[in-house]
Scaffold this motif. Sequence first.
Motif, PDB file in Angstrom:
ATOM      1  N   ALA A 123       0.942  -1.369  -0.008  1.00 22.64           N
ATOM      2  CA  ALA A 123       0.144   0.012   0.031  1.00 22.64           C
ATOM      3  C   ALA A 123       0.851   1.217  -0.105  1.00 22.64           C
ATOM      4  CB  ALA A 123      -0.868  -0.041   1.296  1.00 22.64           C
ATOM      5  N   SER A 124       0.647   2.160  -0.811  1.00 24.48           N
ATOM      6  CA  SER A 124       1.210   3.555  -0.902  1.00 24.48           C
ATOM      7  C   SER A 124       1.438   4.013   0.606  1.00 24.48           C
ATOM      8  CB  SER A 124       0.685   4.344  -1.954  1.00 24.48           C
ATOM      9  OG  SER A 124       1.196   5.761  -1.941  1.00 24.48           O
ATOM     10  N   LEU A 125       2.462   4.713   0.703  1.00 22.22           N
ATOM     11  CA  LEU A 125       2.803   5.390   2.030  1.00 22.22           C
ATOM     12  C   LEU A 125       1.974   6.907   2.176  1.00 22.22           C
ATOM     13  CD1 LEU A 125       4.701   5.518   4.581  1.00 22.22           C
ATOM     14  CD2 LEU A 125       6.108   6.909   3.287  1.00 22.22           C
ATOM     15  N   THR A 126       1.530   7.178   1.212  1.00 22.55           N
ATOM     16  CA  THR A 126       0.718   8.540   1.001  1.00 22.55           C
ATOM     17  C   THR A 126      -0.678   8.126   0.939  1.00 22.55           C
ATOM     18  OG1 THR A 126       1.218   8.898  -1.275  1.00 22.55           O
ATOM     19  CG2 THR A 126       2.760  10.015   0.323  1.00 22.55           C
ATOM     20  N   ALA A 127      -1.168   7.083   0.464  1.00 16.82           N
ATOM     21  CA  ALA A 127      -2.622   6.706   0.301  1.00 16.82           C
ATOM     22  C   ALA A 127      -3.325   6.769   1.633  1.00 16.82           C
ATOM     23  CB  ALA A 127      -2.434   5.389  -0.414  1.00 16.82           C
ATOM     24  N   PRO A 128      -4.621   7.130   1.683  1.00 14.80           N
ATOM     25  CA  PRO A 128      -5.732   7.093   2.776  1.00 14.80           C
ATOM     26  C   PRO A 128      -5.702   5.661   3.304  1.00 14.80           C
ATOM     27  CG  PRO A 128      -6.670   8.354   0.800  1.00 14.80           C
ATOM     28  CD  PRO A 128      -5.463   7.586   0.274  1.00 14.80           C
ATOM     29  N   PHE A 129      -5.837   5.371   4.569  1.00 13.34           N
ATOM     30  CA  PHE A 129      -5.986   4.279   5.277  1.00 13.34           C
ATOM     31  C   PHE A 129      -7.511   3.783   4.805  1.00 13.34           C
ATOM     32  CE2 PHE A 129      -3.701   5.743   9.103  1.00 13.34           C
ATOM     33  CZ  PHE A 129      -2.415   6.011   8.552  1.00 13.34           C
ATOM     34  N   LYS A 130      -7.369   2.410   4.569  1.00 12.93           N
ATOM     35  CA  LYS A 130      -8.304   1.810   4.293  1.00 12.93           C
ATOM     36  C   LYS A 130      -9.110   0.488   5.250  1.00 12.93           C
ATOM     37  CE  LYS A 130      -7.409   2.156  -0.935  1.00 12.93           C
ATOM     38  NZ  LYS A 130      -7.180   1.277  -1.993  1.00 12.93           N
TER      39      LYS A 130
ATOM     40  N   GLU B 143       2.093  10.691  13.207  1.00 13.61           N
ATOM     41  CA  GLU B 143       1.227  11.808  12.945  1.00 13.61           C
ATOM     42  C   GLU B 143       0.394  11.298  11.850  1.00 13.61           C
ATOM     43  OE1 GLU B 143       1.376  16.545  12.200  1.00 13.61           O
ATOM     44  OE2 GLU B 143       3.414  15.543  11.966  1.00 13.61           O
ATOM     45  N   VAL B 144      -0.871  11.797  11.804  1.00  9.63           N
ATOM     46  CA  VAL B 144      -1.574  11.592  10.692  1.00  9.63           C
ATOM     47  C   VAL B 144      -2.553  12.749  10.457  1.00  9.63           C
ATOM     48  CG1 VAL B 144      -2.008   8.715  11.138  1.00  9.63           C
ATOM     49  CG2 VAL B 144      -3.582  10.654  12.249  1.00  9.63           C
ATOM     50  N   GLU B 145      -3.231  12.752   9.241  1.00  9.46           N
ATOM     51  CA  GLU B 145      -3.947  13.829   8.904  1.00  9.46           C
ATOM     52  C   GLU B 145      -5.404  13.187   8.807  1.00  9.46           C
ATOM     53  OE1 GLU B 145      -3.050  17.623   6.093  1.00  9.46           O
ATOM     54  OE2 GLU B 145      -3.869  15.926   4.701  1.00  9.46           O
ATOM     55  N   VAL B 146      -6.422  13.945   9.422  1.00  8.33           N
ATOM     56  CA  VAL B 146      -7.920  13.304   9.395  1.00  8.33           C
ATOM     57  C   VAL B 146      -8.634  14.474   8.622  1.00  8.33           C
ATOM     58  CG1 VAL B 146      -9.545  12.870  10.700  1.00  8.33           C
ATOM     59  CG2 VAL B 146      -7.216  12.225  11.576  1.00  8.33           C
ATOM     60  N   LEU B 147      -9.542  14.092   7.630  1.00  4.49           N
ATOM     61  CA  LEU B 147     -10.487  14.571   7.081  1.00  4.49           C
ATOM     62  C   LEU B 147     -11.924  14.017   7.459  1.00  4.49           C
ATOM     63  CD1 LEU B 147     -11.385  17.121   5.140  1.00  4.49           C
ATOM     64  CD2 LEU B 147     -11.118  15.416   3.215  1.00  4.49           C
TER      65      LEU B 147
ATOM     66  N   PRO C 225     -15.194   8.671  15.258  1.00  2.00           N
ATOM     67  CA  PRO C 225     -15.768   7.517  14.582  1.00  2.00           C
ATOM     68  C   PRO C 225     -15.400   6.877  13.250  1.00  2.00           C
ATOM     69  CG  PRO C 225     -17.580   8.781  15.718  1.00  2.00           C
ATOM     70  CD  PRO C 225     -16.272   9.735  15.299  1.00  2.00           C
ATOM     71  N   MET C 226     -15.168   5.842  13.087  1.00  2.00           N
ATOM     72  CA  MET C 226     -14.817   5.292  11.744  1.00  2.00           C
ATOM     73  C   MET C 226     -15.796   5.752  10.578  1.00  2.00           C
ATOM     74  SD  MET C 226     -11.814   3.688  11.749  1.00  2.00           S
ATOM     75  CE  MET C 226     -10.887   2.542  12.844  1.00  2.00           C
ATOM     76  N   GLU C 227     -17.076   5.664  10.916  1.00  2.00           N
ATOM     77  CA  GLU C 227     -17.735   6.102   9.645  1.00  2.00           C
ATOM     78  C   GLU C 227     -17.827   7.704   9.421  1.00  2.00           C
ATOM     79  OE1 GLU C 227     -20.419   6.032  13.332  1.00  2.00           O
ATOM     80  OE2 GLU C 227     -18.990   4.755  12.449  1.00  2.00           O
ATOM     81  N   GLN C 228     -17.102   8.300  10.397  1.00  2.00           N
ATOM     82  CA  GLN C 228     -17.186   9.976  10.270  1.00  2.00           C
ATOM     83  C   GLN C 228     -15.846  10.573   9.472  1.00  2.00           C
ATOM     84  OE1 GLN C 228     -19.717  12.147  10.597  1.00  2.00           O
ATOM     85  NE2 GLN C 228     -20.753  10.544  10.971  1.00  2.00           N
ATOM     86  N   ALA C 229     -15.001   9.472   9.413  1.00  2.00           N
ATOM     87  CA  ALA C 229     -13.677   9.755   8.841  1.00  2.00           C
ATOM     88  C   ALA C 229     -13.895   9.651   7.247  1.00  2.00           C
ATOM     89  CB  ALA C 229     -12.654   8.638   9.189  1.00  2.00           C
ATOM     90  N   LYS C 230     -13.567  10.857   6.581  1.00  2.00           N
ATOM     91  CA  LYS C 230     -13.912  10.557   5.148  1.00  2.00           C
ATOM     92  C   LYS C 230     -12.480  10.047   4.599  1.00  2.00           C
ATOM     93  CE  LYS C 230     -15.000  13.328   0.892  1.00  2.00           C
ATOM     94  NZ  LYS C 230     -15.235  14.703   0.667  1.00  2.00           N
ATOM     95  N   GLN C 231     -11.360  10.563   5.303  1.00  2.00           N
ATOM     96  CA  GLN C 231      -9.790  10.204   4.924  1.00  2.00           C
ATOM     97  C   GLN C 231      -8.847  10.486   5.958  1.00  2.00           C
ATOM     98  OE1 GLN C 231      -8.447  11.830   0.837  1.00  2.00           O
ATOM     99  NE2 GLN C 231      -6.868  12.512   1.967  1.00  2.00           N
ATOM    100  N   VAL C 232      -7.973   9.361   6.043  1.00  2.00           N
ATOM    101  CA  VAL C 232      -7.071   9.366   7.095  1.00  2.00           C
ATOM    102  C   VAL C 232      -5.816   9.109   6.512  1.00  2.00           C
ATOM    103  CG1 VAL C 232      -6.055   8.573   9.322  1.00  2.00           C
ATOM    104  CG2 VAL C 232      -8.713   8.786   8.883  1.00  2.00           C
ATOM    105  N   CYS C 233      -4.519  10.107   6.511  1.00  2.00           N
ATOM    106  CA  CYS C 233      -3.301   9.565   5.871  1.00  2.00           C
ATOM    107  C   CYS C 233      -2.291  10.043   6.780  1.00  2.00           C
ATOM    108  CB  CYS C 233      -3.303  10.788   4.424  1.00  2.00           C
ATOM    109  SG  CYS C 233      -4.352  10.532   3.547  1.00  2.00           S
ATOM    110  N   TYR C 234      -1.143   9.323   6.612  1.00  2.00           N
ATOM    111  CA  TYR C 234      -0.148   9.182   7.250  1.00  2.00           C
ATOM    112  C   TYR C 234       0.623  10.491   6.806  1.00  2.00           C
ATOM    113  CZ  TYR C 234       5.138   8.378   8.397  1.00  2.00           C
ATOM    114  OH  TYR C 234       6.207   8.276   8.811  1.00  2.00           O
TER     115      TYR C 234
END
Length: 155
Positions: free
Chosen positions: A73-80, A92-96, A141-150
């Motif tokens: 999995a790509s280092l910059t891809a959002p978590f799935k 550190e992560v960025e959350v949208l 909550p997981m369902e509220q996270a649109k995108q989470v990335c390293y």
Amino acid sequence: MIDKNEVRRLVDEAIAATDAFVVDITVSAANDVVVELDSPTGVDLDFCADLNRRLNEVFDREDEDYSLEVGSASLTAPFKVKGQYEKNIGNEVEVLTRDGKKFKGILTAVTDSDFTVDVTRKVKEPGAKRPVMMTEPVVVPMEQAKQVCYVINFK
């Protein structure tokens, strides 16, 4: 057409004795098969090549024409998947969020239903001359996270 469930079963069998986990498997209408893997210790090229060979031994190119790509999995891809969150605890992560809020912080905990990020913000306390840095846990909550990335830092 190659069956995605069959690919998943074969991949699960092949990685059962390892710490690797499946991030995603896609099979297009043109039989382009893509297998994304990750692991707490990382996925190297040899591991991907071995899995690629094992899958190629099962599927016959004489019966069906297909392309096969096995990679990490790509280092910059959002978590799935949850495994990616667990792998990045302490990073550190960025959350949208789905409501458009965006923030960065340290991922500290993960459950099946949510995850926690420690966010540091400047806060001006009543009566204080200057704002102070405060760290507070934010539970998402997981369902509220649109995108989470390293977050990659080059410091």
